[in-house]
Design a protein around this motif. Structure first.
Motif, PDB file in Angstrom:
ATOM      1  N   LYS A 173     117.268  28.519  71.050  1.00 31.52           N
ATOM      2  CA  LYS A 173     116.391  29.040  72.095  1.00 31.52           C
ATOM      3  C   LYS A 173     115.706  27.885  72.787  1.00 31.52           C
ATOM      4  CE  LYS A 173     115.509  33.572  70.489  1.00 31.52           C
ATOM      5  NZ  LYS A 173     115.693  33.695  69.050  1.00 31.52           N
ATOM      6  N   ALA A 174     115.134  28.183  73.947  1.00 33.85           N
ATOM      7  CA  ALA A 174     114.381  27.152  74.657  1.00 33.85           C
ATOM      8  C   ALA A 174     112.902  27.482  74.565  1.00 33.85           C
ATOM      9  CB  ALA A 174     114.815  27.115  76.113  1.00 33.85           C
ATOM     10  N   GLU A 175     112.126  26.551  74.062  1.00 32.17           N
ATOM     11  CA  GLU A 175     110.674  26.726  74.095  1.00 32.17           C
ATOM     12  C   GLU A 175     110.261  26.645  75.563  1.00 32.17           C
ATOM     13  OE1 GLU A 175     109.192  27.565  71.428  1.00 32.17           O
ATOM     14  OE2 GLU A 175     111.005  27.215  70.248  1.00 32.17           O
ATOM     15  N   PRO A 176     109.142  27.332  75.915  1.00 33.00           N
ATOM     16  CA  PRO A 176     108.766  27.375  77.334  1.00 33.00           C
ATOM     17  C   PRO A 176     108.692  25.990  77.997  1.00 33.00           C
ATOM     18  CG  PRO A 176     107.365  28.839  76.063  1.00 33.00           C
ATOM     19  CD  PRO A 176     108.259  28.149  75.081  1.00 33.00           C
ATOM     20  N   GLU A 177     108.123  25.001  77.296  1.00 37.50           N
ATOM     21  CA  GLU A 177     108.001  23.682  77.946  1.00 37.50           C
ATOM     22  C   GLU A 177     109.373  23.009  78.067  1.00 37.50           C
ATOM     23  OE1 GLU A 177     106.540  24.614  75.216  1.00 37.50           O
ATOM     24  OE2 GLU A 177     106.886  23.185  73.591  1.00 37.50           O
ATOM     25  N   ASP A 178     110.244  23.289  77.068  1.00 36.13           N
ATOM     26  CA  ASP A 178     111.627  22.806  77.136  1.00 36.13           C
ATOM     27  C   ASP A 178     112.326  23.363  78.362  1.00 36.13           C
ATOM     28  OD1 ASP A 178     111.646  21.365  74.906  1.00 36.13           O
ATOM     29  OD2 ASP A 178     112.982  22.674  73.742  1.00 36.13           O
ATOM     30  N   ALA A 179     112.146  24.665  78.542  1.00 36.60           N
ATOM     31  CA  ALA A 179     112.819  25.351  79.638  1.00 36.60           C
ATOM     32  C   ALA A 179     112.442  24.710  80.967  1.00 36.60           C
ATOM     33  CB  ALA A 179     112.448  26.826  79.637  1.00 36.60           C
ATOM     34  N   GLU A 180     111.167  24.431  81.113  1.00 34.96           N
ATOM     35  CA  GLU A 180     110.718  23.835  82.359  1.00 34.96           C
ATOM     36  C   GLU A 180     111.332  22.454  82.575  1.00 34.96           C
ATOM     37  OE1 GLU A 180     106.370  23.745  83.355  1.00 34.96           O
ATOM     38  OE2 GLU A 180     106.713  25.843  82.793  1.00 34.96           O
ATOM     39  N   ALA A 181     111.340  21.676  81.486  1.00 36.43           N
ATOM     40  CA  ALA A 181     111.895  20.328  81.591  1.00 36.43           C
ATOM     41  C   ALA A 181     113.387  20.382  81.941  1.00 36.43           C
ATOM     42  CB  ALA A 181     111.689  19.585  80.280  1.00 36.43           C
ATOM     43  N   ILE A 182     114.100  21.327  81.346  1.00 42.22           N
ATOM     44  CA  ILE A 182     115.542  21.416  81.603  1.00 42.22           C
ATOM     45  C   ILE A 182     115.807  21.864  83.044  1.00 42.22           C
ATOM     46  CG2 ILE A 182     117.657  22.668  80.980  1.00 42.22           C
ATOM     47  CD1 ILE A 182     116.471  22.657  78.042  1.00 42.22           C
ATOM     48  N   LEU A 183     115.017  22.853  83.494  1.00 46.80           N
ATOM     49  CA  LEU A 183     115.178  23.303  84.876  1.00 46.80           C
ATOM     50  C   LEU A 183     114.921  22.163  85.861  1.00 46.80           C
ATOM     51  CD1 LEU A 183     113.451  26.797  84.644  1.00 46.80           C
ATOM     52  CD2 LEU A 183     115.818  26.388  85.334  1.00 46.80           C
ATOM     53  N   ALA A 184     113.939  21.331  85.521  1.00 48.09           N
ATOM     54  CA  ALA A 184     113.574  20.233  86.426  1.00 48.09           C
ATOM     55  C   ALA A 184     114.657  19.156  86.500  1.00 48.09           C
ATOM     56  CB  ALA A 184     112.252  19.619  85.985  1.00 48.09           C
ATOM     57  N   LEU A 185     115.573  19.140  85.543  1.00 51.03           N
ATOM     58  CA  LEU A 185     116.628  18.121  85.562  1.00 51.03           C
ATOM     59  C   LEU A 185     117.634  18.329  86.696  1.00 51.03           C
ATOM     60  CD1 LEU A 185     117.406  17.905  81.752  1.00 51.03           C
ATOM     61  CD2 LEU A 185     116.502  16.058  83.163  1.00 51.03           C
TER      62      LEU A 185
END
Ligand SMILES: Nc1ncnc2c1ncn2[C@@H]1O[C@H](COP(=O)(O)OP(=O)(O)OP(=O)(O)O)[C@@H](O)[C@H]1O
Ligand code: SF4
Ligand SMILES: [Mg+2]
Lengths: 449, 140
Positions: A329-341
């Motif tokens: 799963k993606a933790e919320p802060e992970d998700a944001e970082a991945i989207l920003a890539l």
């Protein structure tokens, strides 16, 4: 543009098979050899699949590249698991990868599960934001196709890095922790089902910089692990992915992991083109998520795999049985970082534009129309172009001469021969009459005996 | 050997976690040194039951008791219940939604497989109240 599909000049016989199958009309045959029009190639691998002389190949990395690094990680695409008969545990494959020389494995399916999780969470927001569907960007061949042929749909592309790119970043982090080495001393390698992904790894579609150190052809690694796999008796639990991640191997896997109702999953490049036409024409308003796979049955049908796509797909289904639905799963802060890539957006590549100047383009267009009226419309391929239409385009843009058409050649010869019928200069399929024979006899198949 | 008790809460709101309890059980049974065939039967039965609770009943609890001569499973949920248990036990009967079918569920083989891989199964259900499934796998 940069590519990984190339021609082995020694092997090519100039038979025109690849030219006829290329979905973007990117191949021409000249002087007994195929030529790829670089700008038009989407690396789908169709030509590699159909070439009877195995003259088309994908440029992957040689296996000894792993010696360039102190610590190496193998990243198998989920489709890899579908290549083996009687496999009931993916851990056997993963163990064998370690046995042939990798120091660690990181399954691409793990990253795929994280990406599915993020996509599920941002789905409603994303579908509301846009008109038309979210179009999956997981198959680089279809992304390239959209960039050159369906520019109106570029904004619909799912702005997301590839699962293998996320896998590479995570794999490197894990390896640094485990080995104590610096990131540059670690080599992360992808085991790819297709040349499209080779190109996308070298020249990322959404990422700003390359994160994968090399790509190995699935067929090559397949041969290397077969022996070692037989020696694995009690495999350890290495795999860290479930149904959703492994399911990405075949058509429908990515979209079913979204757990939404209005998705459509398409496989096979011709079907993909048809559906994109429909979407562009607004014919599929109910579709919210569109998964496109250039290959039959999805990545299990990639041209660097060894097994028949249907067989591989059914094996994947068997392997998925009794696995947890998802393990990542993606933790919320992970998700944001991945989207920003996903910083870049692929650009329109106007390869079919006739001229930059509108008036000039109009003139060329008229010329093409005019030429087409003079051509027989047989799409025989003798001119070295896949169709009379593309030949006309080539002539109008000065890449071919009208004389290259054998029917025009016939007329010229007729003239040179001082009139008379020049049918005899044509190969049998194109002759209008067959000597003295009557029409009745034309239907008589026994004639050939 | 004393009886060993394992308890699992099955989260019905998170479909993506479904099947994790079964894999955890498998890990424990492996550590306890059970023969592969017993592990397989337990894992499949538990997996099917767990998935059913998530797909059809919004979650529940599973209690596993490992005795010297048998392994007992108690799966309890307070979902919608099953109106016709006999029908539900038949191969191919399913009320699963299209979304979960897309992932490969909904063949209507879960309960029949649970029956096949256990030595005893009792399904008790009251519509509107919930469902309880008891299974036993004998060790010899
Ligand atoms: N815990 C439960 N609560 C409510 N209904 C249930 C429960 N378990 C099973 N059912 C009902 O019984 C039917 C049959 O269950 P079974 O497990 O055999 O098949 P399935 O879950 O539909 O598909 P499969 O298990 O093959 O993926 C289900 O479709 C559902 O209607
Ligand atoms: S479907 Fe998969 S294997 Fe085929 S070209 Fe696309 S990414 Fe590559
Ligand atoms: Mg079931």
């Amino acid at each position: 543009m940069k590519h990984s599909v190339t021609l082995d000049k020694e092997k090519c016989k100039g038979c025109t098979t690849c030219m006829k199958h290329c979905p973007t009309e990117a191949i021409r045959v000249r002087r007994g050899r195929a030529h790829i029009i670089q700008d038009r190639c989407i690396d789908c691998g169709q030509c590699i699949r159909v070439c009877p002389h195995h003259a088309k190949k994908a440029i992957c990395d040689p296996f000894d590249r792993i010696e360039d690094y102190k610590f190496t990680v193998a990243m198998p695409a989920p489709s890899f698991y579908g290549q083996f008969s009687n496999l009931d545990d993916v851990n056997i494959v993963l163990q064998a990868l370690l046995d042939i020389g990798f120091d660690a494995v990181f399954e691409v399916s793990r990253a795929a599960e994280i990406i599915s999780d993020i996509t599920r969470k941002t789905y409603d927001e994303e579908t509301e934001k846009r008109t038309g569907p979210i179009i999956s960007s997981a198959c680089p061949a279809t992304v390239r196709l959209i960039c050159m042929r369906f520019p109106k749909l570029i904004p619909n592309l799912h702005k997301m890095i590839a699962p293998v790119e996320l896998a590479a970043m995570r794999a490197r982090e894990e390896a640094v922790k485990k080995s104590g080495l610096s990131p540059e001393e670690i080599g992360v390698f992808f085991i790819t089902p297709c040349p499209a992904k080779v190109t996308a790894d070298r020249y990322p579609l959404f990422l700003e910089e390359r994160v994968i150190d090399g790509t190995f052809s699935m067929a090559d690694i397949y041969k290397r692990v077969l022996g070692p796999m037989k020696k694995v008796k009690e495999p350890r639990q290495i795999s860290k992915s479930g149904i959703m991640g492994i399911g990405w191997a075949r058509v429908g896997g990515e979209s079913s992991a979204l757990l939404k109702e209005h998705h459509l999953a398409v496989d096979g490049i011709e079907n993909v083109i048809d559906i994109l036409e429909d979407v562009e024409n607004g014919l599929l308003p109910e579709v919210e998520f569109l998964e496109l796979n250039a290959c039959t049955q999805g990545c299990v049908g990639g041209c660097l795999t060894v097994e028949n796509p249907y067989t591989a797909k059914s094996r994947i289904r068997k392997l998925m049985k009794y696995l947890p639905v998802s393990k990542n799963k993606a933790e919320p802060e992970d998700a944001e970082a991945i989207l920003a890539l996903a910083k870049k957006v692929p650009e329109y590549v106007p390869v079919w534009q006739l001229s930059e100047d509108r008036e000039d383009a109009m003139r060329i267009f008229m010329e093409i129309a005019d030429l087409r009226r003079r051509l027989p419309g047989l799409d025989c391929g003798s001119c070295g172009a896949p169709s009379c239409r593309s030949f006309a385009e080539d002539v109008a843009t000065n890449f071919a001469s009208e004389e290259d058409c054998i029917f025009h050649m016939r007329e010229r010869m007729q003239y040179m021969a001082g009139g008379g019928d020049a049918d005899e200069y044509l190969p049998p399929p194109f002759r209008r009459t067959d000597g003295e024979e009557s029409d009745e006899k034309d239907n008589d198949h026994d004639d050939f005996g | 050997m004393d009886s060993l008790h394992l308890h699992f809460d099955i989260d019905g709101s998170d479909f993506t976690s479904a099947g994790e309890a079964a894999s955890e059980l498998k890990r424990v049974l492996r550590q306890l040194g059970f023969p592969p065939e017993i592990i397989r039967r337990c894992a499949i039965s538990m997996y099917e039951g767990e998935i059913n609770m998530v797909i059809h009943a919004n979650g529940g609890t599973v209690d596993v008791y490992i005795d010297s001569d048998e392994i007992i499973f108690e799966l309890i949920d307070s979902g919608p219940g099953i109106a016709d248990v006999e029908l539900a036990m038949q191969e191919g009967y399913s009320t699963a939604s299209q979304e979960v079918r897309d992932l490969g569920f909904g063949a209507g083989m879960g309960l029949p497989n649970m029956k096949r891989y256990t030595d005893q199964i009792i399904v008790d259900s009251i519509v509107g109240v919930g469902t309880a499934v008891f299974m036993s796998i004998k060790l010899e």
